[in-house]
Design a protein around this motif. Structure first.
Motif, PDB file in Angstrom:
ATOM      1  N   MET A 194       0.824  -1.210   0.000  1.00 20.26           N
ATOM      2  CA  MET A 194       0.000   0.000   0.000  1.00 20.26           C
ATOM      3  C   MET A 194       0.857   1.258   0.000  1.00 20.26           C
ATOM      4  SD  MET A 194      -3.163  -1.088   2.539  1.00 20.26           S
ATOM      5  CE  MET A 194      -4.002   0.487   2.414  1.00 20.26           C
ATOM      6  N   ASP A 195       0.500   2.174  -0.870  1.00 20.00           N
ATOM      7  CA  ASP A 195       1.211   3.445  -1.004  1.00 20.00           C
ATOM      8  C   ASP A 195       0.170   4.571  -1.005  1.00 20.00           C
ATOM      9  OD1 ASP A 195       2.924   5.505  -1.592  1.00 20.00           O
ATOM     10  OD2 ASP A 195       3.807   4.581  -3.376  1.00 20.00           O
ATOM     11  N   PHE A 196       0.148   5.380   0.066  1.00 16.54           N
ATOM     12  CA  PHE A 196      -0.801   6.500   0.152  1.00 16.54           C
ATOM     13  C   PHE A 196      -0.239   7.649  -0.700  1.00 16.54           C
ATOM     14  CE2 PHE A 196      -2.002   3.906   3.649  1.00 16.54           C
ATOM     15  CZ  PHE A 196      -3.321   4.209   3.959  1.00 16.54           C
ATOM     16  N   VAL A 197      -0.706   7.739  -1.942  1.00 12.82           N
ATOM     17  CA  VAL A 197      -0.111   8.705  -2.880  1.00 12.82           C
ATOM     18  C   VAL A 197      -0.618  10.127  -2.667  1.00 12.82           C
ATOM     19  CG1 VAL A 197       0.348   6.950  -4.645  1.00 12.82           C
ATOM     20  CG2 VAL A 197      -1.822   8.205  -4.703  1.00 12.82           C
ATOM     21  N   GLY A 198      -1.787  10.278  -2.038  1.00 11.17           N
ATOM     22  CA  GLY A 198      -2.343  11.615  -1.813  1.00 11.17           C
ATOM     23  C   GLY A 198      -3.564  11.878  -2.678  1.00 11.17           C
ATOM     24  N   PHE A 199      -4.293  12.939  -2.339  1.00 13.58           N
ATOM     25  CA  PHE A 199      -5.457  13.336  -3.137  1.00 13.58           C
ATOM     26  C   PHE A 199      -5.014  13.752  -4.541  1.00 13.58           C
ATOM     27  CE2 PHE A 199      -7.348  14.382   1.141  1.00 13.58           C
ATOM     28  CZ  PHE A 199      -8.356  13.428   1.080  1.00 13.58           C
ATOM     29  N   LEU A 200      -5.911  13.573  -5.505  1.00 12.85           N
ATOM     30  CA  LEU A 200      -5.605  13.873  -6.908  1.00 12.85           C
ATOM     31  C   LEU A 200      -6.007  15.313  -7.223  1.00 12.85           C
ATOM     32  CD1 LEU A 200      -6.926  10.549  -8.491  1.00 12.85           C
ATOM     33  CD2 LEU A 200      -4.601  11.071  -7.732  1.00 12.85           C
ATOM     34  N   GLN A 201      -5.029  16.153  -7.433  1.00 11.29           N
ATOM     35  CA  GLN A 201      -5.309  17.569  -7.703  1.00 11.29           C
ATOM     36  C   GLN A 201      -5.995  17.749  -9.049  1.00 11.29           C
ATOM     37  OE1 GLN A 201      -2.275  20.326  -6.797  1.00 11.29           O
ATOM     38  NE2 GLN A 201      -3.556  22.039  -7.329  1.00 11.29           N
ATOM     39  N   ARG A 202      -6.919  18.691  -9.106  1.00 11.23           N
ATOM     40  CA  ARG A 202      -7.628  19.004 -10.350  1.00 11.23           C
ATOM     41  C   ARG A 202      -7.206  20.380 -10.832  1.00 11.23           C
ATOM     42  NH1 ARG A 202     -11.244  14.636 -10.354  1.00 11.23           N
ATOM     43  NH2 ARG A 202     -10.098  13.247  -8.965  1.00 11.23           N
ATOM     44  N   SER A 203      -7.301  20.569 -12.134  1.00 12.06           N
ATOM     45  CA  SER A 203      -6.951  21.869 -12.714  1.00 12.06           C
ATOM     46  C   SER A 203      -7.959  22.193 -13.805  1.00 12.06           C
ATOM     47  CB  SER A 203      -5.528  21.837 -13.293  1.00 12.06           C
ATOM     48  OG  SER A 203      -5.412  20.775 -14.222  1.00 12.06           O
ATOM     49  N   THR A 204      -7.979  23.447 -14.204  1.00 14.12           N
ATOM     50  CA  THR A 204      -8.904  23.861 -15.259  1.00 14.12           C
ATOM     51  C   THR A 204      -8.239  23.715 -16.618  1.00 14.12           C
ATOM     52  OG1 THR A 204      -8.186  26.135 -14.949  1.00 14.12           O
ATOM     53  CG2 THR A 204     -10.188  25.464 -13.805  1.00 14.12           C
TER      54      THR A 204
END
Length: 402
Positions: A194-204
């Motif tokens: 298991m690797d907690f990669v982090g939340f997935l950032q969104r962009s416009t």
């Protein structure tokens, strides 16, 4: 800086039975990776009925498999009522296997369902493992209430199979937010992957404004795919009807999976309220959230990432059945001071919801409550994939030289 990878291929699987969350998550990861690596091609297998309604970057494409829908009670049925569910699953399984054999991916990323819907990817996982493909399971930071997930996985021997097939398990969230397998008996063979990669950032997107974006300030109300979102929309419109001092403009997006009868009823109901505009769907939700003063949502994974990415004050009214995923996420985010939360029964009180809506635009954005809540998922995934593919290219080069 974009790196060159020689003819690398990633296959992604998104079972997509009830909303847009799985496909949108896969598409976000795919777009980020092709932006970082030239020579990388990504193919997404999706059961979403409207997979073709979204734009895809160059070198990202999708294969549509027959759609299966999840009913409110958690059961599944074929989208085409004339075809038996068992037959539909057989077709899906065959297309998935054939696509994998033909595409020959270096990496196969499975979203959320470890063995796929009804076990439909297990055969493909076994085939690709023999081919030396790197197999990745991607999990939301919240899956479901532990007792529900544990029962479901034990029935299908899922934990053992994760240990048997997968090389890596990515958790799309930070470890200090939530552990998707909390309360389950997780063997060390799985935990070590298991690797907690982090939340997935969104962009416009740089391609201009979406057609539906209002001029001036507005609160965005979204229920994601909309399949079970009509109650929240009714409650918001009721709040506007009951409280004449609620004058913030609201843009309500119903979602493409909201049943037609409910859609038409809500469009008619919203048309009677001067400060409310109701639209059915927009495939560029990132732009609508980025332009909003604040957001009202049910709090699925993608919407939550967008709220954090664009740092918007948010009111979450989570779904509580049949899965508790949204309730768990909203409760945790509320504890951290990132969002405000009302339970569905609380939002049914129009004056209580109106008070929450009036206060919302003045609420501090998430960054004021948790400055350490960074969104590093896409950059971490890119780094991991780059290392894997770089190692593959080095091994290939040494074989050629040898």
């Amino acid at each position: 800086m974009m790196r060159r990878i020689e003819d690398a291929r990633i296959l992604m699987y998104s079972h997509d039975t009830f909303g847009l969350g799985h496909l949108r998550r896969c598409r976000t990861i795919a777009h980020s990776l092709v932006e970082d690596y030239r020579g990388l091609n990504i193919l997404i297998i999706s059961g979403a009925t409207i997979a073709g309604a979204f734009d895809y970057r160059a070198r990202v494409d999708f294969v549509k498999i027959p759609s299966v829908i999840k009913l409110r009670n958690g059961e599944y049925t074929s989208m085409d009522r004339h075809i038996d569910l068992h037959e539909t699953l057989k077709m899906r399984q065959s297309i998935i296997r054939h696509t994998a054999e033909t595409f020959q991916p270096d990496i196969f990323i499975v979203d959320k369902e470890p063995m796929g819907l009804g076990g439909e990817v297990e055969e493909t996982l076994a085939f690709l493992k023999k081919q030396g493909t790197t197999l990745v399971l991607g999990l939301r930071e919240v899956m479901d209430a532990p007792h529900l997930l544990d029962a479901e996985w034990k029935r299908n021997d899922v934990m053992r199979k994760i240990g048997q097939f997968y090389d890596s398990v990515w958790v799309y969230g930070p470890p200090d937010f939530y552990d998707p397998l909390v309360g389950l008996d997780v063997p060390s063979s799985v935990r070590s992957k298991m690797d907690f990669v982090g939340f997935l950032q969104r962009s416009t997107s740089p391609d201009g404004e979406p057609d539906h974006k209002p001029k001036g300030d507005y609160i965005l109300v979204t229920t994601g795919g909309g399949g079970d979102g009509s109650d929240l929309i009714h409650d918001v419109i009721d709040a506007y009807q009951e409280d004449p001092t609620l004058t913030h403009r609201a843009l309500i997006v119903l979602g493409p999976y909201m049943p037609a009868k409910q859609r038409h009823k809500l469009v008619r109901k919203g048309a009677k309220v001067p400060y409310v505009e109701v639209i059915e769907f927009d495939n560029r939700m990132e732009e609508l959230i980025a332009g909003a003063t604040a957001v009202v949502a049910m709090g699925g994974y993608n919407t939550y990432c967008e709220i954090l990415s664009f740092d918007k004050p948010a009111l979450i009214v989570p779904r509580v059945m049949p899965r508790e995923e949204q309730l768990i996420r909203a409760t945790r985010a509320s504890e951290l001071g990132l969002i405000d939360m009302l339970l569905p029964e609380e939002a049914k009180d129009p004056m209580r919801l109106a008070a929450a809506l009036k206060a919302l635009p003045m609420r501090d954005p998430p960054s004021k409550s948790a400055s350490g809540m960074t969104l590093e998922g896409l950059s971490n995934i890119s780094q991991i994939v780059g290392e894997w593919l770089g190692r593959r290219d080095s091994e290939h080069l040494s074989v050629v030289k040898g």
